[in-house]
Design a protein around this motif. Structure first.
Motif, PDB file in Angstrom:
ATOM      1  N   ASP A 125       0.771   4.500  -5.612  1.00 17.66           N
ATOM      2  CA  ASP A 125      -0.193   4.509  -6.707  1.00 17.66           C
ATOM      3  C   ASP A 125       0.490   5.032  -7.959  1.00 17.66           C
ATOM      4  OD1 ASP A 125      -2.545   4.308  -8.097  1.00 17.66           O
ATOM      5  OD2 ASP A 125      -3.714   5.577  -6.743  1.00 17.66           O
ATOM      6  N   GLY A 373      -0.122   0.784  -8.900  1.00 15.26           N
ATOM      7  CA  GLY A 373      -1.560   1.056  -8.944  1.00 15.26           C
ATOM      8  C   GLY A 373      -2.075   0.613 -10.280  1.00 15.26           C
ATOM      9  N   ASP A 375      -5.967   1.446  -8.240  1.00 17.19           N
ATOM     10  CA  ASP A 375      -6.859   0.686  -7.361  1.00 17.19           C
ATOM     11  C   ASP A 375      -7.783  -0.233  -8.150  1.00 17.19           C
ATOM     12  OD1 ASP A 375      -5.756   2.081  -5.334  1.00 17.19           O
ATOM     13  OD2 ASP A 375      -7.584   3.141  -4.727  1.00 17.19           O
ATOM     14  N   PRO A 380      -7.423  -5.258  -3.655  1.00 13.45           N
ATOM     15  CA  PRO A 380      -8.056  -4.244  -2.791  1.00 13.45           C
ATOM     16  C   PRO A 380      -7.555  -4.364  -1.347  1.00 13.45           C
ATOM     17  CG  PRO A 380      -9.520  -6.084  -3.113  1.00 13.45           C
ATOM     18  CD  PRO A 380      -8.287  -6.393  -3.921  1.00 13.45           C
ATOM     19  N   ARG A 395       0.702  -3.269  -0.355  1.00 15.52           N
ATOM     20  CA  ARG A 395       0.611  -2.233  -1.391  1.00 15.52           C
ATOM     21  C   ARG A 395       1.752  -1.223  -1.227  1.00 15.52           C
ATOM     22  NH1 ARG A 395      -3.824  -0.012  -4.435  1.00 15.52           N
ATOM     23  NH2 ARG A 395      -2.937   1.662  -5.683  1.00 15.52           N
TER      24      ARG A 395
END
Ligand code: GAL
Length: 722
Positions: A125, A373, A375, A380, A395
């Motif tokens: 992230d 990132g 989110d 998703p 991810r």
């Protein structure tokens, strides 16, 4: 060698042990079986691991020869204290901790160095201001100050209890205390384990031996193929110009650097070189860049290379859109397609476009943005991809795969690259990419630089703008002692000379960066060949914080500075290469405390003794950043050139030496631009300072083996300590 746990409570069942040995992939065991896969590196397989993991995504190839040089060592933990189990599609891991143990690592943290007592969920992230496991490189790897490391090779969101969980069967289970009456009651009682949950039916786990924490890190990096070796020009200075700049504006900017005498090796183009961005077309904008080959050539003639910003999301206006569409995920990012990078065809379509449009005309590298990132805008976890690789695994590995893809592209041209990326993970040490972000806290940027050395990644405390000249120069001083000396002026167009009141100081530090190039280049070669991170935590420095916490808790700091190193976090000073200790000053500071490790340390600028294994107070005007050199330190420098020497270009060497001790240094050399070093086309020269019969110190440098690269011209010596 296999390490079998001691089954203290079970009756040893011979057939069970045979089953353990011969079908390790299927065993859901209590104490795992470890196999030594390289000297000092053990592996176990718990349950049924995912087909796709961090090492598969990175394609890392262990450097077995260099690992062998580190020698063999005993299994570094009591095997019976390690517990692993797979059940309910989850894998549970437990590793023992002892009282006086500190933990480092678990990714690129920004605020803390010591991780014992943390609960983290490792998740790629953009860093959000809390060390909670969500960051740009949440590498599932930790290092104990007792000299071992643990790596979980899984591309899942792993939950870590780093010495917080308390079991009823723990040999050191804390006694319940009455909170009403007992002052020693604690909401977080003593925990004797690191426990982890991997949300998968299995995982490969690796254990790295020391004996020192630095050896653990070396083994980890070498297991991942060794650290990257940037091209020499990558260690020069880089300026990223404002978004939407035109070719003419970029050329003007390069001319201004030359006219003002500031070093510059590559310029970064931010959004605007492409016809569309967010999502991207991966092709030049014809208005701002009407003739890209001519533009790249003009820049090259000025000695400047080009690095191009991009994000990986494919715009409907990109020439590759239709072709790549079937190979992309169910969800879009800003309306752009998300390629399933586990598919070779998808990678080929993207690299084909980069090669045709940019790499073939001489673009030297990329800045790969937005693969981390947040989110709110990335795909998703419910997204589906054609290869059936989960959204979660993509991810965790997207940044890794983008680095691999582009590194391979440059390897095919036999031309090194050095770029920027906003996400990485375990297995990525060998990729020539430096991580950056938008967070911009100077202090926390330095802590991230320190922590990068525990994660097998590189980090730059980039400089953008500043409110004052003082802040500007302090930030410039640290970025020049980092893996990438960069101004990222994408939003405000700041130049190194934007603050006239500190122009002289800024130029001096940029030129010092250039002078240190032979040193930094050799330190990166050690990262590559020996696994030693070029910029690293004090906790990896031998002679620093060696004593145990319990011994030091009540220590008198002036008598024992190492107490400080263990009981307080050292997150604002670090080592740059073998001999330099960097102690940054931040906005508003004119002085600071520096913890000097054991032995004598000398001031870099004057050569004077600064202290010996003690905590010193130093002050520094804006004209310099405090830097200290270990006794016997040898620093090979070159003249303050404005560009890195090109392949085959000779440069003079000024060798500084510090202190009273004999010392030596391994100086690395190669063409600085190609991958020929992977075929043995490089040289090491021994620089030594030793005393003659009368005890007088004198310096020497060994000859280059015939036929090996030799770019050194005249050598002069500078004895810094009188
Ligand atoms: C950000 C990135 C910045 C700059 C900017 C351009 O995501 O972190 O460094 O490249 O995008 O839009």
């Amino acid at each position: 060698m296999c390490i079998l746990p001691k089954y203290s409570t079970n009756i040893i069942n011979f057939s069970f042990i045979i089953a353990l040995l011969f079908s390790p992939f299927r065993v859901s065991s209590q104490n795992p079986v470890w196999t030594e896969v390289a000297p000092g590196v053990w592996k176990t397989t718990v349950g049924i691991p995912d087909k796709f993991d961090l090492l598969k995504a990175s394609g890392a190839n262990p450097n077995t020869e260099a690992l062998a040089k580190l020698g063999t060592t005993a299994f570094p933990l009591p095997a019976s204290g390690i517990v692993a189990e797979s059940t309910d599609s989850k894998t549970f891991l437990r590793f023992p901790l002892v009282k006086a143990e500190q933990l480092y690592g678990f990714g690129l943290n920004f605020k803390t160095v010591q991780q014992r007592g943390k609960i983290l969920q490792l998740h790629v992230d953009h860093y959000g201001g809390t060390d909670n496991g969500r960051d740009h490189a949440p590498v599932p790897f930790y290092i104990s100050n007792l000299g071992y490391g643990v790596f979980v090779n899984s591309a899942r969101y792993i939950t870590v209890y780093a010495g917080t969980s308390v079991r009823k069967d723990s040999p050191e289970a804390p006694q319940p205390l009455d909170r009403n009456t007992n002052k020693n009651w604690s909401a977080s009682p003593y925990s004797d384990a690191v426990e982890m949950v991997v949300p998968a039916s299995g995982a490969e786990v690796y254990l790295f031996a020391g004996p020192t924490p630095l050896d653990v890190v070396r083994r980890f990096n070498l297991f991942n193929g060794g650290g990257c070796l940037p091209p020499r020009w990558g260690l020069g200075f880089t300026q990223r110009v404002k978004s939407l700049y035109t070719a003419d504006q970029v050329i003007e900017e390069a001319k201004a650097f030359a006219a003002k005498g500031y070093p510059l090796d590559f310029i970064g183009l931010e959004p605007g070189w492409q016809s569309k961005s967010y999502p991207c077309t991966f092709e030049w904008d014809k208005g701002r860049f009407p003739d890209p080959p001519a533009f790249v050539k003009t820049m090259k003639e000025m000695g400047i290379r080009l690095n191009l910003w991009t994000n990986p999301y494919v715009s409907p206006d990109s020439p590759i859109y239709e072709k790549i569409k079937p190979l992309t995920g169910s969800h879009t990012v800003w309306g752009g397609l998300v390629a399933d990078l586990t598919l070779p065809e998808a990678r080929e379509i993207i690299t084909g476009q980069l090669q045709k449009d940019q790499v073939s005309i001489g673009v030297s590298g990329y800045k790969i943005d937005e693969c981390d990132g947040y989110d709110r805008w990335l795909w998703p976890d419910v997204a589906k991809f054609p290869s059936s690789t989960s959204a979660e695994q993509l991810r965790q590995t997207y940044g890794l795969m983008l680095q691999k893809m582009t590194t391979d592209l440059y390897r095919k041209q036999n031309s090194r690259t050095y770029g920027l990326v906003r996400a990485s993970n375990g297995g990525g040490s060998s990729f020539p990419y430096v991580i950056y972000n938008d967070y911009y806290s100077h202090e926390d940027f330095i802590t991230a630089l320190i922590n990068s050395s525990f994660a097998g990644v590189l980090w730059t405390p980039e400089v953008r703008g500043s409110k004052t000249g003082e802040e500007w120069v302090r930030r410039m001083q640290t970025v020049c002692f980092s893996p990438m000396a960069m101004i990222n002026a994408w939003s405000d167009g700041t130049k190194p000379w934007s603050f006239p009141e500190v122009e002289k100081e800024v130029k001096a530090i940029a030129l010092l960066r250039m002078q240190l190039m032979p040193y930094f280049y050799s330190e990166f070669a050690k990262y590559h060949f020996e696994g030693t991170p070029p910029f690293r935590a004090m906790n990896l420095e031998p002679g620093f914080g060696e004593s145990t916490v319990s011994e030091l808790k009540n220590a008198n700091l002036s008598e024992n500075p190492y107490a400080e190193a263990v009981t307080r976090e050292i997150k604002d000073q670090y080592m740059a290469g073998e001999y330099l200790l960097i102690a940054p000053l931040f906005k508003g500071q004119t002085e600071r405390k520096v913890v000097l490790p054991r032995g004598k340390w000398y001031d870099f600028y004057t050569g004077k003794l600064a202290g010996e294994g003690e905590v010193i107070q130093v002050s520094a005007g804006l004209d310099h950043i405090p830097v200290f050199v270990k006794d016997g330190g040898i620093i090979p420098m070159m003249p303050p050139l404005l560009h890195a020497p090109a392949a085959g270009e000779k440069f003079d060497l000024v060798i500084r030496w510090y202190g009273k001790k004999q010392g030596n240094y391994d100086l690395y050399d190669d063409d600085g631009e190609t991958f020929d070093y992977e075929k043995g086309v490089y040289s090491w020269r021994k620089i030594a300072v030793s005393s003659d019969k009368k005890g007088k110190l004198a310096g020497s440098i060994s000859r280059v083996e015939s036929g090996k690269p030799d770019n050194i011209g005249k050598v002069t010596w500078k004895m810094m300590t009188e």
